[in-house]
Motif scaffolding. Structure first.
Motif, PDB file in Angstrom:
ATOM      1  N   SER A 176       0.535  -1.208  -0.137  1.00  0.00           N
ATOM      2  CA  SER A 176      -0.145   0.484  -0.144  1.00  0.00           C
ATOM      3  C   SER A 176       0.033   0.954   0.417  1.00  0.00           C
ATOM      4  CB  SER A 176      -0.863   0.102   1.012  1.00  0.00           C
ATOM      5  OG  SER A 176      -1.528   1.308   1.382  1.00  0.00           O
ATOM      6  N   ALA A 177       1.509   1.563   0.483  1.00  0.00           N
ATOM      7  CA  ALA A 177       2.736   2.158   0.661  1.00  0.00           C
ATOM      8  C   ALA A 177       3.414   2.895  -0.430  1.00  0.00           C
ATOM      9  CB  ALA A 177       3.774   2.232   1.641  1.00  0.00           C
ATOM     10  N   ARG A 178       3.769   1.765  -1.271  1.00  0.00           N
ATOM     11  CA  ARG A 178       4.739   2.317  -2.807  1.00  0.00           C
ATOM     12  C   ARG A 178       3.408   1.964  -3.384  1.00  0.00           C
ATOM     13  NH1 ARG A 178       7.159  -2.987  -1.200  1.00  0.00           N
ATOM     14  NH2 ARG A 178       5.183  -3.741  -2.589  1.00  0.00           N
ATOM     15  N   LYS A 179       1.779   2.068  -2.922  1.00  0.00           N
ATOM     16  CA  LYS A 179       1.132   2.422  -4.212  1.00  0.00           C
ATOM     17  C   LYS A 179       0.594   1.980  -5.517  1.00  0.00           C
ATOM     18  CE  LYS A 179       1.443   7.267  -3.321  1.00  0.00           C
ATOM     19  NZ  LYS A 179       1.518   9.084  -2.961  1.00  0.00           N
ATOM     20  N   SER A 180       0.927   0.234  -4.882  1.00  0.00           N
ATOM     21  CA  SER A 180       0.812  -0.822  -6.152  1.00  0.00           C
ATOM     22  C   SER A 180      -1.160  -0.915  -6.348  1.00  0.00           C
ATOM     23  CB  SER A 180       0.592  -1.951  -5.197  1.00  0.00           C
ATOM     24  OG  SER A 180       1.041  -3.321  -6.375  1.00  0.00           O
ATOM     25  N   THR A 181      -1.068  -0.927  -8.460  1.00  0.00           N
ATOM     26  CA  THR A 181      -3.003  -0.750  -7.625  1.00  0.00           C
ATOM     27  C   THR A 181      -3.868  -1.992  -8.112  1.00  0.00           C
ATOM     28  OG1 THR A 181      -2.038  -0.054 -10.350  1.00  0.00           O
ATOM     29  CG2 THR A 181      -2.078   1.251  -9.107  1.00  0.00           C
ATOM     30  N   SER A 182      -2.290  -2.986  -8.326  1.00  0.00           N
ATOM     31  CA  SER A 182      -2.783  -4.511  -9.001  1.00  0.00           C
ATOM     32  C   SER A 182      -3.668  -4.796  -8.217  1.00  0.00           C
ATOM     33  CB  SER A 182      -2.025  -5.270  -9.505  1.00  0.00           C
ATOM     34  OG  SER A 182      -0.815  -5.442  -8.065  1.00  0.00           O
ATOM     35  N   SER A 183      -4.804  -5.507  -8.183  1.00  0.00           N
ATOM     36  CA  SER A 183      -6.054  -5.650  -7.544  1.00  0.00           C
ATOM     37  C   SER A 183      -5.420  -7.467  -6.508  1.00  0.00           C
ATOM     38  CB  SER A 183      -6.676  -6.467  -8.151  1.00  0.00           C
ATOM     39  OG  SER A 183      -7.618  -5.975  -8.363  1.00  0.00           O
ATOM     40  N   ILE A 184      -5.618  -8.051  -5.411  1.00  0.00           N
ATOM     41  CA  ILE A 184      -5.293  -8.876  -4.715  1.00  0.00           C
ATOM     42  C   ILE A 184      -6.135  -8.718  -3.265  1.00  0.00           C
ATOM     43  CG2 ILE A 184      -3.779  -8.333  -3.315  1.00  0.00           C
ATOM     44  CD1 ILE A 184      -1.824 -10.504  -3.943  1.00  0.00           C
ATOM     45  N   ARG A 185      -6.329 -10.585  -2.979  1.00  0.00           N
ATOM     46  CA  ARG A 185      -7.107 -10.334  -1.782  1.00  0.00           C
ATOM     47  C   ARG A 185      -6.638 -11.805  -1.465  1.00  0.00           C
ATOM     48  NH1 ARG A 185     -12.412 -12.363  -4.412  1.00  0.00           N
ATOM     49  NH2 ARG A 185     -11.633 -14.250  -4.373  1.00  0.00           N
ATOM     50  N   VAL A 186      -7.022 -10.798   0.104  1.00  0.00           N
ATOM     51  CA  VAL A 186      -5.953 -12.812   0.902  1.00  0.00           C
ATOM     52  C   VAL A 186      -7.572 -12.352   2.251  1.00  0.00           C
ATOM     53  CG1 VAL A 186      -4.095 -12.564   3.169  1.00  0.00           C
ATOM     54  CG2 VAL A 186      -3.950 -11.499   0.733  1.00  0.00           C
ATOM     55  N   GLN A 187      -7.592 -14.105   2.276  1.00  0.00           N
ATOM     56  CA  GLN A 187      -7.985 -14.301   2.595  1.00  0.00           C
ATOM     57  C   GLN A 187      -7.837 -15.283   4.225  1.00  0.00           C
ATOM     58  OE1 GLN A 187     -12.213 -14.845   1.123  1.00  0.00           O
ATOM     59  NE2 GLN A 187     -11.088 -15.704  -0.547  1.00  0.00           N
ATOM     60  N   ILE A 188      -7.874 -15.404   5.464  1.00  0.00           N
ATOM     61  CA  ILE A 188      -7.423 -16.199   6.435  1.00  0.00           C
ATOM     62  C   ILE A 188      -8.714 -17.523   6.719  1.00  0.00           C
ATOM     63  CG2 ILE A 188      -6.556 -16.839   8.857  1.00  0.00           C
ATOM     64  CD1 ILE A 188      -4.444 -14.852   6.489  1.00  0.00           C
TER      65      ILE A 188
END
Length: 674
Positions: A656-668
């Motif tokens: 987020s700090a690098r302002k990445s724009t690619s979509s990604i989802r993390v689910q535990i």
């Protein structure tokens, strides 16, 4: 007033504010000066507005302190949105724990925990605090359960017992829940009851009101509308004692002095939150019980592997009835394979595509003036079609979606094969494999089943329950009730028989939880049938040798849950381990894993292509990933789950700090892994 003319509060002039920002690297408190005019209103837990990066954003005051570690110039609180302290210390701690458990941000969890403000409602007078009179509880029904009365005694003594309760078939479980709630409220402590859907909410709320009075009960659900929901949520916040009954998000309800947290039917997939960070209400309930030290009960007719794991670890105890009591209360269950259909000789049985024994069970119940429940796995008319010659699934020529038959074929073209995705009818369908024009039904829906049974039992009223038309109950007398799974109504005194059709459609799903979910659905329906001693019969159309079918015949949800847990331990899937599912493009997944700096005990599985049906979280949600995405699984032992979540949260913050724009989802620990 300009910043130069402002004067800071004399006492605790610094407010630590959590801004509600979607960026993971900003999930922390920021210090702001409190103007003197907000000295009394800017208390911990209130909503405020702050200026952040040149724009006004919402936030919550987390605490007030005397000094700040920040060496630069501090900004000022712009304004206090409301003096209502909606973020209580308990809920704040729970939000932090949930965010840590699911590698999410507190801002995302707060969106789930605290409903949007409704200014007009907040300004309404609170009214007099209701007086909760300790009701008289007849606890004799709990004597049917081993240690049942001891559990009630523990609640009366304000202790915090933890149990997994298997309700008996035919049990008035809503009234039993009301009894547990009222025993707790009588000691001056609040109760939160979480249920899967609105039907269960209405049933439990009515039972609690009948025992404790309507003033003591607060019903919460998303379908109430913003104003009504916020009014009830504020009532839970402002009252010293209450019984809060609600659906998924009610697990965060701000009930004061919580004494009992109870969840009914924790295996229902409606408990999985479809919004980031995708927490499961059961896990939130367990975290809350751990944080506040309240009693907790997971209840249902069936049992999940997760609930069995709690009992197996000793964290919770069984609340079961003796086997002789179970046998006396359960209906008589018979299993019959699909191949046994050929044994039917009765023309009515053939017309209704029922085995002869199922047809006889229905006919006997109807003759005794009792209703018959017929459970089918799918709604509609014929929800799935295949080639009549080669059995290849029938697909739409336009979008490759599955074809179904929404209604009976008619001369005017109505009821033609129709795509379930794009809605276009295909009146001239031809199989792409063999070229045949014939089609066959793969699964028969509720409406087609109702049509067939109506012909087989002429003159008998036929009702359907499912989809947009779900029945809560049916009147007494002979009638056929065709229901999709999860939409079964109740009948006065119980159904005379239940026919559980097309069991293979439930058991044959490519899902880790298919067996567990199937038994849960079957037992929910079978529990509505009269006991076998009163000629109550259940016929399940499935192979009798299947362990899940045998668990239903023996009415043994505990043994089935234990075997499911053993299988999960063997194949190393939750709840035996923790698993993180990362969905995104190959580049984004690789970057996140590298940034996480995973330890050696993390096992990497995949990546594999993510099916279309899983681009949105289970249950439907706001986030849908683009095409060409993959899923990577990270698997760790249970004692390393916290470390994995922290690593992934830190990696997302760096991204987020690098302002990445690619979509990604993390689910535990998602409920759907494959």
């Amino acid at each position: 007033m300009s910043g130069a003319a402002r004067t800071a509060a004399e006492v605790h002039p610094i407010a630590r504010v959590l801004p509600l920002l979607p960026l993971a690297h900003l999930d922390r408190e920021f210090d702001y000066l409190v103007p003197a005019e907000f000295a009394d209103s800017a208390q911990p837990g209130v909503r405020v507005r702050i200026r952040f990066a040149g724009r006004l954003v919402d936030g919550y005051v987390v605490e007030r302190v005397e000094s700040s570690d920040h060496t630069g110039k501090l900004g000022w609180l712009d304004r206090v949105v409301s003096s209502e302290r909606v973020l209580t210390p308990e809920i704040s701690a729970l939000v932090t724990a949930v965010a840590a458990r699911y590698a999410g941000t507190r801002a995302d969890v707060l969106r789930l925990a605290v409903p949007p403000r409704h200014a007009k409602v907040e300004g309404e007078p609170s009214g007099d605090m209701p007086v909760v009179v300790a009701p008289t509880i007849d606890s004799s029904a709990w004597s049917s359960y081993i240690h049942g009365e001891a559990f009630l005694d523990a609640l009366r003594a304000s202790r915090s017992p933890r149990a997994v309760w298997q309700a008996l078939p035919g049990e008035d479980w809503a009234h039993r829940i009301a009894e547990l709630a009222c025993v707790t409220v009588a000691n001056g402590r609040s109760v939160v009851v979480v249920v899967p859907d609105q039907r269960d909410l209405d049933r439990v709320a009515s039972a609690c009101e009948a025992v404790a009075g309507s003033d003591a009960v607060i019903a919460l659900s998303a379908g109430l509308g913003p104003a009504k929901r916020y009014r009830r949520w504020l009532a839970a916040l402002r009252r010293d004692v209450s019984i809060v009954v609600g659906t998924r998000s009610a697990v965060f309800a701000p009930a004061r002095n919580l004494g009992l947290l109870l969840m009914w039917d924790d295996g229902d997939d409606g408990y999985a939150e479809p919004r980031s960070p995708y927490p499961h209400a059961r896990e939130v309930a367990l975290l809350r019980a751990h944080e506040c030290g309240c009693a907790v009960v997971l209840a249902g007719h069936a049992r999940t592997a997760e609930a069995e794991a709690l009992v197996d670890s000793g964290w919770a105890h069984d609340l079961l009835a003796p086997r002789e009591v179970v046998r006396a209360r359960q209906p008589h269950v018979v299993a019959l394979a699909d191949s046994d259909h050929a044994l039917a000789r009765d023309p009515g049985a053939r017309a209704a595509r029922l085995p002869a024994i199922a047809f006889d069970a229905a006919r006997t119940a109807l003759a005794a003036n009792l209703a018959v429940l017929v459970q089918v796995p799918r709604g509609g008319y014929v929800p799935s079609l295949a080639c009549g010659k080669c059995r290849n699934p029938a697909r739409c020529r336009r979008c490759n979606g599955p074809l179904s038959l929404p209604s009976a074929p008619g001369a005017d073209g109505a009821g033609s094969p129709t795509c379930s995705w794009c809605g276009v009818a295909d009146t001239n369908h031809r199989c792409t494999v063999c070229g045949s024009r014939t089609l066959r039904a793969v699964v028969i829906g509720a409406h087609r089943t109702a049509e067939e049974l109506g012909r087989a039992f002429p003159g008998v009223p036929v009702h359907t329950s499912g989809g947009a038309s779900v029945l809560d109950s049916v009147a007494s007398g002979p009638r056929l009730v065709i229901s999709t799974v999860g939409a079964e109504p109740t009948a006065p005194g119980g159904f005379g028989a239940a026919l559980l059709l097309d069991g293979w459609a439930l058991l044959g799903r490519a899902d880790l939880r298919a067996a567990e979910e199937t038994l849960r659905r079957w037992m929910t329906a079978a529990a509505l049938v009269r006991p076998g001693t009163e000629n109550g019969r259940v016929v399940v159309v499935a192979e009798s040798e299947i362990p899940t079918v045998q668990a239903l015949v023996r009415w043994d949800p505990v043994g089935h849950a234990r075997s499911q847990l053993e299988e999960r331990i063997e194949v190393r899937f939750p709840p035996a381990v923790h698993v993180a599912a990362i969905d995104g493009t190959t580049a984004s997944i690789t970057a996140l894993v590298e940034a996480a700096g995973l330890s050696d005990e993390v096992e990497i599985l995949g990546p594999v292509d993510l099916p279309d049906g899983q681009r949105a979280p289970a249950g439907g949600g706001e986030e849908v990933l683009p095409g060409d995405v993959q899923r990577l699984l990270l698997r760790v032992p249970r004692n390393a789950g916290g470390a994995l979540a922290r690593s992934l949260a830190d990696a997302q913050a760096a991204r987020s700090a690098r302002k990445s724009t690619s979509s990604i989802r993390v689910q535990i620990d998602p409920i759907r892994i494959g």
